[in-house]
Design an enzyme around this catalytic site. Structure first.
Site, mmCIF file in Angstrom:
data_model
loop_
_atom_site.group_PDB
_atom_site.id
_atom_site.type_symbol
_atom_site.label_atom_id
_atom_site.label_comp_id
_atom_site.label_asym_id
_atom_site.label_seq_id
_atom_site.Cartn_x
_atom_site.Cartn_y
_atom_site.Cartn_z
ATOM 1 N N GLY A 263 0.803 -1.181 -0.098
ATOM 2 C CA GLY A 263 0.090 0.073 -0.011
ATOM 3 C C GLY A 263 0.870 1.352 0.026
ATOM 4 N N GLY B 83 -0.872 4.317 0.133
ATOM 5 C CA GLY B 83 -1.692 5.681 0.453
ATOM 6 C C GLY B 83 -1.206 6.311 1.718
ATOM 7 N N LEU B 84 -1.915 6.994 2.232
ATOM 8 C CA LEU B 84 -1.253 7.708 3.401
ATOM 9 C C LEU B 84 -0.501 6.989 4.388
ATOM 10 C CD1 LEU B 84 -3.852 10.963 3.688
ATOM 11 C CD2 LEU B 84 -1.486 10.744 2.988
ATOM 12 N N HIS C 12 -21.713 7.811 4.779
ATOM 13 C CA HIS C 12 -21.772 9.233 5.039
ATOM 14 C C HIS C 12 -22.857 9.843 4.480
ATOM 15 C CE1 HIS C 12 -19.703 13.235 4.647
ATOM 16 N NE2 HIS C 12 -18.578 12.423 4.972
ATOM 17 N N SER D 3 -17.924 16.718 0.730
ATOM 18 C CA SER D 3 -17.215 16.835 1.911
ATOM 19 C C SER D 3 -18.049 17.155 3.084
ATOM 20 C CB SER D 3 -15.865 17.743 1.789
ATOM 21 O OG SER D 3 -15.288 17.796 2.869
ATOM 22 N N ARG E 210 -21.561 11.520 11.699
ATOM 23 C CA ARG E 210 -22.081 11.016 10.445
ATOM 24 C C ARG E 210 -23.281 9.892 10.522
ATOM 25 N NH1 ARG E 210 -16.303 10.460 7.282
ATOM 26 N NH2 ARG E 210 -15.993 12.699 7.334
#
Ligand SMILES: Cc1cc2nc3c(=O)[nH]c(=O)nc-3n(C[C@H](O)[C@H](O)[C@H](O)COP(=O)(O)OP(=O)(O)OC[C@H]3O[C@@H](n4cnc5c(N)ncnc54)[C@H](O)[C@@H]3O)c2cc1C
Length: 637
Positions: A40, A42-43, A266, A284, A330
């Site tokens: 991975g 990603g972040l 979400h 967002s 959420r």
């Protein structure tokens, strides 16, 4: 079995410091002798690979995209939390910790969440040093905005492109190490199996997505950062390649899967508009800072929004939750949107949408200010819907977005398989039953930049160092398994497309295990999934060959895993006889239709152990012990 999270003793605020001191260190000269695989980019993966290489380890870093920069993290829009208290509005490490624990409906591990809050401030310093262009106030200080479940402004952002900017930072650090020869990048590789030798994780088997070659890679430890499985719902806000395959294959090799039923829907996404749509788009949560959510008071009111006077609008979140208003978490916002639509007050063509209206803030602050804050999001909305949100309210509806469930990890982020560490959205760790907005980026970077660099050393110094190469029979077995499964997929030769199976799976999950669940529905869903899986292996159409670039084959493999994993997800939901956060079982609700937990019987993490394809998995528990916060009924009124 009761799982031991290996949480250090001592006061909450001192645990991490104490633990870091007690962890054995790897001598700098010895670090280069260790090979670490990071799956991975990603972040979580990008930050972990860069940090581990910076320490001196030799790292192999894998991803399915053509470039690490295309990892799903790039899509993150709204921001990243940290307890800097730049706004002087009452924030603190404790408040971020408490908000996160409460936001997760008291189903997360105290010690992990506290560490996350502590580390949050270092992340911002680190990213500023990397040159991330965070938004700034006129005087130069970093700007903040608010996200759901918090009454302070603690979210750092780079317009609506925070994930992209943070990922570019991690990528720069990563490429520095590639240039230095300490990271070798393997893009366009899909991990299809994990290799365990004598109880220790020693490597992975991947398929080269361009040539179709099956490759083996050995290492001293594997760090899995493969993101979340929200695409099990078919329609989601996630990148199309996001999958469960890597974590699910690790589960089948002995890593326990924790809380698979904790998924996040979400509240602010562009509503579904057609049967053959394959992707949903997030608007967002930052928009709820300024946008006001409303529906017409009268069910069935089909007038355009501009013709509905103020007195006939129901700003239901502001009315029901005066303290948090539009910024409730959420899970709460999503359930309320669904409730309004179920009462016939939904808007738009389908009746499955509510308004998010910027009229008041544009009148107050002017269009330019709003364009500066959210310009790219407004543009994206207009491009997709052909409606101008500066003039008409946006229409939004909840959609599958994130997963709190993932592979079980202890305080060191190590799974139940020694030598397999799991970071970012792929693990279950810090968000309990509901994640607060802007906390996923915080967790991914905390794990990668600030936790794994310490904890992996503690493992490496005490592991069994017997040399293992890819000639080991365990690698041969894994290669054989992957080759056979790939061959089996290609030999089905059926008539129904893989996408069609995936779409049906998504419908089943959305209907019976989405924003609300009940026991009858979950039992039904399990049977439907079993039948669909059976049909898949008899009737799926997977064209092409294995020894070539074949995206149909890639998708088929991922959908086959979703079809198995989905059953585990509904089993987990069925066994949790309470409602908490994103898991809302209709039988367990308060008079005001909020989630009702059962702290006596379910204050634990459920972690599932694979026992074989034809045997029921085993449910284990990690009791959650709250020594520092009092468990209360979550209220945002
Ligand atoms: C539209 C959107 C907006 C969001 N906005 C925010 C926000 O504003 N703030 C916030 O905190 N969170 C946000 N999130 C959530 C957040 O973006 C994610 O939770 C986070 O980026 C996940 O990071 P990760 O590194 O764990 O995984 P990912 O970024 O998903 O990276 C996964 C990596 O694993 C690789 N991979 C996957 N499977 C395999 C395999 N089998 N073999 C090899 N490699 C594999 C991929 O190639 C990729 O490199 C948002 C999410 C979405 C969908």
């Amino acid at each position: 079995m009761m799982l031991d999270a290996k949480v250090p003793s001592g006061p909450l605020s001192e645990k991490w410091d104490k633990h870091r001191f007690e962890l054995k260190l790897v001598n700098p000269a010895n670090k280069r002798k260790y090979n670490i695989i990071v799956v991975g980019t990603g972040l979580a993966g990008g930050s972990a690979a860069a940090s581990l290489a910076e320490l001196g380890y030799y790292v192999k870093n894998f991803c399915v995209q053509d470039s690490p920069r295309r990892a799903h993290s790039i899509a993150a829009q709204g921001g990243i939390n940290a307890a800097k208290n730049y706004q002087n509005d009452g924030d603190s490490i404790w408040r971020l910790f408490y908000d996160t624990i409460k936001g997760g409906d008291f189903r997360a591990r105290e010690a992990n969440v506290y560490r996350l809050s502590q580390v949050s401030n270092h992340i911002i310093d680190h990213c500023v040093a990397q040159g991330i262009p965070f938004a700034r106030e006129y005087g130069g200080l970093l700007a903040n905005r608010s996200f759901g479940g918090a009454q302070v402004s603690r979210t750092f952002y780079a317009r609506g492109q925070t994930g992209q900017q943070l990922l570019l930072g991690a990528y720069s650090s990563l490429m520095r190490q590639v240039a230095a020869g300490r990271v070798t990048l393997f893009s366009r590789r899909e991990m299809l199996d994990l290799v365990v030798v004598n109880g220790q994780t020693r490597g992975i088997v991947v398929r080269n997505l361009v040539t179709g070659d099956i490759e083996s890679h050995a290492a001293d430890a594997v760090v899995m950062c493969t993101g979340g499985y929200a695409n099990v719902f078919y329609l989601s806000t996630n990148a199309m390649a996001s999958n469960v395959s890597a974590t699910y294959r690790a589960y089948k090799k002995g890593a326990f899967f924790a809380n698979p039923c904790y998924t996040q829907i979400h509240p602010t996404c562009i509503p579904v508009h057609g049967t053959y749509q394959s992707k949903l788009t997030l608007m967002s949560e930052s928009l709820r800072n300024d946008g006001r959510v409303w529906v017409p008071k009268a069910p069935g009111d089909r007038r355009p929004p501009s013709q509905i006077p103020e007195s006939e609008r129901d700003y239901y979140l502001e009315n029901k939750y005066p303290s948090f208003g539009n910024l409730v978490p959420r899970d709460v916002a999503s359930r309320n949107a669904k409730a309004q639509c179920d009462m016939g007050k939904g808007v738009g063509e389908t009746g499955f949408a509510v308004y998010l209206d910027f009229k008041d803030v544009i009148n107050r602050d002017g269009k330019d200010v709003i364009a500066q804050k959210y310009g790219n999001l407004f543009q994206m909305y207009e491009k997709i819907t052909a409606s101008n949100p500066y003039e008409e309210p946006m229409m939004i509806y909840p959609a599958s977005h994130y997963v709190m469930g993932g592979l079980w990890v202890d305080y060191n982020l190590m799974s139940t398989l020694p030598g397999l560490f799991v970071l970012g959205e792929a693990n279950f760790s810090d968000h309990g039953a509901n994640r607060l907005g802007a906390s996923a980026l915080m967790q991914g970077l905390a794990d990668g930049y600030f936790v794994i660099p310490y904890t992996i050393g503690g493992y490496l110094v005490r592991m069994d160092h017997t040399e293992v190469t890819t000639d080991h029979p365990a690698f041969k077995e894994a290669v054989q398994y992957v080759t056979e499964r790939t061959g089996k997929l290609l030999s089905i030769n059926g008539k129904r497309t893989v996408d069609d199976f995936h779409r049906e799976l998504g419908h089943i999950l959305w209907e019976y295990c989405g924003m609300s669940r009940n026991d009858d529905g979950l039992l039904k869903a399990r049977k439907l999934i079993q039948a669909l899986r059976e049909e898949f292996w008899e009737n799926a159409l997977v064209p092409g060959v294995s020894e070539d670039f074949n995206q149909s084959l890639e998708r088929a493999g991922r959908v086959a895993d979703f079809l198995e994993f989905a059953e585990l997800l509904v089993m987990d939901a069925f066994e949790r006889k309470e409602s908490c956060g994103g898991h809302f079982n209709e039988a367990y609700q308060t008079e005001e239709h909020e989630a009702r937990r059962d702290d006596e019987n379910f204050c634990h993490v459920a972690a599932w152990e694979y026992k074989g394809d034809d045997t029921e998995p085993l449910r284990h528990m990690e009791p959650l012990v709250f020594e520092n916060v009092e468990l209360t009924q979550r209220s945002y009124k």
